[in-house]
Scaffold this active site. Structure first.
Site, PDB file in Angstrom:
ATOM      1  N   ASP A 175      18.060  37.835  40.163  1.00  0.00           N
ATOM      2  CA  ASP A 175      18.033  36.467  39.617  1.00  0.00           C
ATOM      3  C   ASP A 175      16.622  36.462  38.635  1.00  0.00           C
ATOM      4  OD1 ASP A 175      18.659  34.211  38.011  1.00  0.00           O
ATOM      5  OD2 ASP A 175      19.122  33.286  39.905  1.00  0.00           O
TER       6      ASP A 175
HETATM    7  C1  BGC Z   1      19.857  31.599  37.189  1.00  0.00           C
HETATM    8  C2  BGC Z   1      20.817  32.522  36.689  1.00  0.00           C
HETATM    9  C3  BGC Z   1      20.839  33.093  35.248  1.00  0.00           C
HETATM   10  C4  BGC Z   1      19.324  33.448  34.745  1.00  0.00           C
HETATM   11  C5  BGC Z   1      19.210  33.773  33.572  1.00  0.00           C
HETATM   12  C6  BGC Z   1      18.645  31.778  36.615  1.00  0.00           C
HETATM   13  O1  BGC Z   1      17.691  30.709  36.714  1.00  0.00           O
HETATM   14  O2  BGC Z   1      19.964  31.311  38.501  1.00  0.00           O
HETATM   15  O3  BGC Z   1      22.135  31.915  37.088  1.00  0.00           O
HETATM   16  O4  BGC Z   1      21.926  33.681  34.932  1.00  0.00           O
HETATM   17  O5  BGC Z   1      18.311  32.259  35.255  1.00  0.00           O
HETATM   18  O6  BGC Z   1      19.519  32.492  32.580  1.00  0.00           O
END
Ligand code: BGC
Length: 825
Positions: free
Chosen positions: A234
């Site tokens: 993530d």
């Molecule tokens: C989120 C993800 C997301 C990523 C990119 C993170 O903060 O938890 O679900 O895909 O950001 O935006």
């Protein structure tokens, strides 16, 4: 279950391995951290082009966060699960693949298959269900649809990212059986049955191991489930070099900086990380690239073609199929148009289309249809449609409505953005028709931008106090008619989440009195450098805010009562917003924000023919539910909201949804999202949602009314079955109502004489039937062997407790008229 029909491009594994072998260690390691916010490095030596990833579950945003580059806004994932319709969701997956290709995206960062462990969870709307089987089946369909279109899906967030509070650091303590039977089950199904190409490792830790370093990546994903795809972190989740590199994490996102890069090179050279581990990661990057056609010599399958009318029609159909008619006393719905003269559409979510939740799942739709607009276009001119706001629940100052702004010196609606360098030289300017500005990664402007100015003229449509200001982080200056009225630095409170800083940042505003028709010049100046994040990645995000004069809740509720009293029918649209349900924080109360409960009581008191439409991504409390005639749960339904709502209220479409999650009557006994000393204990174990039984439930899991009625007539199941075999169950039922209808037949198992702890009951299968009035239909449910198994902690494998299981079939977890027994031996 759906078997993936994906026509995977044939992968030549030896060719991939040769490409890996042709790279130097430096080239390899470079591929393992993103190039920027949304892409991976190209590597000409391996024939690899730039590969683009993008959020997310409610549409495909693309690399730009900009209203000039809109994306189809599909119903929120909970709404998708509420359809209980695998074919429909597979079709939606195709639509998302088509959107991805249109936007130059190779891999979609969706679906989110964390479970609805508790309704407080900020991203509840972004997950499918509290039930692992329903989550798995909807997730498999979603992924098959996306990947059949040649676009990668990313199942996330692995694992136990079921709430937001302290999400970056919390350690979820989950017993092994619960982890396996509930939280891992959807990932397992999506890997095995849909062959998903990528998994996202979550921020949190599980049982002491941060997920970017967790042994679950290698032991479970790779070894047990034979996952051959890529595990990405993530965003900003990876905090170690060696531990994460030794674990089966393949890609650190975003880049170009991060804990790998040079540090990982050193670790490999020092013998602390095996070069073979690096090769395996690179192989997985190339395999993903080959699957999406980003590797020279490979092609991916093409998504189905969806043009704009096709998208609109599909989203309208899916939204209607997701609406859950929770209550319909006096058969108020569908509305009888005969004799209907006036319909009042009331409430804070009536004229403003609340089509999605907040956070990284945000997309910018090309248009939205509000409930008021949808009902107006369906009913007028034959029926008069009146409107009243009801109240304004939010205390935040909204993004400036473009309708009251124009570009200085022109009559063009919107604002002008000016990008200036440190000397004040104008580098570029652009005309925008939205007032929320976000750039993640790059500003796309040549030159060193140090200031962005927003220039606009506000024209007062009515007299009163206007609040004009900004939201964001960093320094903001506001000048009105040339006079500086604000110069403020906005900071996040200590410990706040980065995404919270992007989505609901602090605000500042100045209030002015304006006469109707009066114009005022606005210049909002933001210093960019101060807003860039510390690690060299650019993240600029701010809004121009304008609040129009507001007479106060008392006045508006009074007006709503008057408008309601004069109408034949009231459609009262209450709910939450993307501000309440978002990422980086959880809800602390399940009550409708502001005085909405009072609004419902007062409006329904003056007009008994009121349909309450609840426009929220997740459950809210409804202390008035037993006293109102009809309750329709509409989720965050995507851009076609108003049209789909009109279809359902007027009976053009049947409300197709069944609850994918228990709707609680109170907050008593709900699992908390607050870690204690960094630890979030999943003490409820297997008793999540309806599985726990006995909680204070308003609408049970699986519940939802159609516009017909059904009688369940027979349940057929073999009396005995061999362990490991799928069981075929049939349910015969008859449409006893007056119209063609679809019924979702649900089958639950239970076990009263068990030697191990069991949920009260658990869903083991479902199937939908459609029948004409008076017609019989047979639902055939194939119950997978896993449905009767439990995870044996002692033996570290799935096991079957021999004996007799009860099976019960019906229309919800609490309405099960048919039952039988099956002995597994
Ligand atoms: C989120 C993800 C997301 C990523 C990119 C993170 O903060 O938890 O679900 O895909 O950001 O935006």
């Amino acid at each position: 279950m759906i078997q993936s029909a994906a026509v995977l491009p044939a992968l030549d594994e030896s060719d991939l391995a040769a490409r890996v072998a042709s790279l130097s260690l430096e080239q390899k390691v470079r591929l393992l951290t993103g190039a920027d916010f949304w892409s991976l490095h190209p590597e000409p030596a391996a024939g690899l082009r730039r590969l683009v990833v993008s959020d997310g579950p409610a549409g495909v945003r693309g690399e730009r966060w900009d209203e000039r580059d809109p994306s189809a806004n599909v119903p929120s994932p909970t709404a998708l699960a509420a359809t209980w319709d695998e074919e429909l969701i597979e079709e939606l997956g195709g639509l998302l693949a088509s959107e991805a290709r249109r936007k130059g995206v190779d891999v979609v960062l969706a679906p989110t298959v964390n479970l609805h462990r508790t309704p407080y969870a900020g991203r509840h709307f972004e997950c499918f269900s509290e039930d692992p089987l329903l989550t798995a089946r909807i997730g498999v369909s979603y992924v098959c649809g996306v990947q059949d279109g040649g676009v990668g899906a990313t199942v996330k967030h692995f694992i136990a990212n079921d709430s937001e509070t302290e999400r970056m650091t919390l350690d979820a303590h989950i017993d092994e059986r619960t982890l396996r039977e509930l939280y891992l089950a959807p990932f397992e199904a999506i890997i095995r049955e849909a062959g998903v190409w990528s998994v996202m490792a979550s921020y949190n830790a599980v049982n002491g191991e941060p997920m970017t370093e967790s042994s679950l990546l290698r032991d479970v994903l790779q070894r047990e489930l034979d996952f051959d795809g890529l595990v990405m972190s993530d965003w900003f989740a990876t905090s170690s070099t060696e531990a994460s590199a030794r674990a089966a994490l393949d890609l650190v996102m975003p880049g170009p900086d991060g804990p790998w890069g040079e540090a990982l090179l050193q670790a490999v050279r020092a013998g602390k990380v095996d070069p073979a581990t690096i090769d395996d990661k690179v192989l997985r990057v190339l395999r993903l690239a080959a699957r999406v056609g980003a590797l020279e010599g490979t092609t991916s399958s093409r998504p189905p073609a969806f043009d704009d009318p096709h998208i609109a029609a599909a989203l309208r159909r899916i939204a209607a199929a997701s609406f859950v008619l929770a209550r319909n006393e006096r058969a108020l719905l569908p509305l009888d148009l005969r004799g209907l003269e006036r319909v009042a559409v009331i409430g804070p979510n009536a004229a403003a289309a609340r089509t999605l939740g907040g956070g990284s799942a945000t997309v910018l739709p090309p248009y939205t249809v509000s409930p008021l607009e949808g009902l107006r276009s369906a009913l007028q001119p034959a029926v008069q449609v009146t409107h009243s706001l009801g109240l304004q629940p939010s205390r935040r100052i909204p993004v400036a409505p473009v309708s009251c702004l124009h570009v200085p010196g022109t009559s063009e609606p919107g604002v002008e953005l000016r990008f200036l360098d440190p000397d004040g030289t104008l580098l570029a300017s652009e005309h925008r028709r939205g007032c929320a500005f976000k750039w993640l990664g790059s500003l796309d402007i040549a030159g060193a931008v140090s200031r962005i100015e927003v220039h606009a003229v506000l024209r007062a449509s009515r007299p009163g106090t206007y609040a004009i200001g900004a939201s964001g982080l960093g320094r903001y200056r506001l000048a009105l008619d040339g006079e500086e009225v604000l110069d403020e630095r906005l900071e996040l409170p200590p410990g706040a989440d980065i995404v919270e800083g992007l989505m609901t940042p602090p605000q500042t505003a100045h209030r002015v009195e304006l006469d109707a028709g009066q114009e005022i010049g606005i210049v909002l100046t933001h210093d960019v450098r101060s807003a860039a994040s510390g690690d060299g990645l650019l993240a600029v995000s701010f809004e121009l805010n304008v609040a129009l004069p507001y007479a106060g809740d008392d006045h508006e509720i009074g007006r709503a009562e008057a408008v309601a009293a004069e109408a034949d029918i009231v459609v009262l649209v209450v709910g939450t917003t993307e501000e309440v349900e978002s990422e980086g924080f959880d809800r602390t109360s399940l009550s409708l924000p502001g005085r909405q409960d009072e609004l419902v009581r007062r409006v329904t008191a003056v007009n008994r023919s009121t349909i309450v439409v609840v426009n929220a991504g997740a459950p809210v409390l409804m202390p008035w539910a037993d006293d109102v005639a009809a309750v329709l749960l509409a989720w965050f339904p995507g851009q076609e909201f108003g049209n789909a709502l009109a279809d359902v209220l007027l009976g053009v479409a049947e409300p197709g949804g069944r609850l994918p999650t228990t709707w609680p009557a109170s907050e008593a006994g709900l699992p908390s999202t607050r870690p204690i000393d960094g630890v979030l204990r999943y003490d409820e174990g297997l008793s999540v949602g309806y599985r726990g039984g006995g909680r204070d439930t308003l609408f049970p899991f699986g519940h939802g009314l159609g516009y017909s009625s059904w009688e369940y007539e027979a349940l057929g199941a073999p009396p005995r079955a061999a362990p490991g075999a799928a069981v075929r169950v049939t349910v015969e039922l008859r449409n006893t109502g007056g119209r063609r209808s679809r019924e979702v037949v649900q089958l639950y198992a239970s076990r009263s004489d068990s030697g191990i702890a069991r949920p009260v009951r658990w869903l083991v299968g479902f199937a939908a039937v459609i029948a004409e009035p008076g017609e019989r239909a047979t639902a055939t449910l194939i119950v997978p062997p896993r449905a009767f198994q439990h995870w044996s902690v002692e033996h570290g494998r799935w096991a079957l407790e021999p004996g007799t299981f009860a099976l019960a079939a019906g229309s919800s977890s609490a309405a099960l008229p048919m039952s039988t027994r099956i002995t597994m031996a």
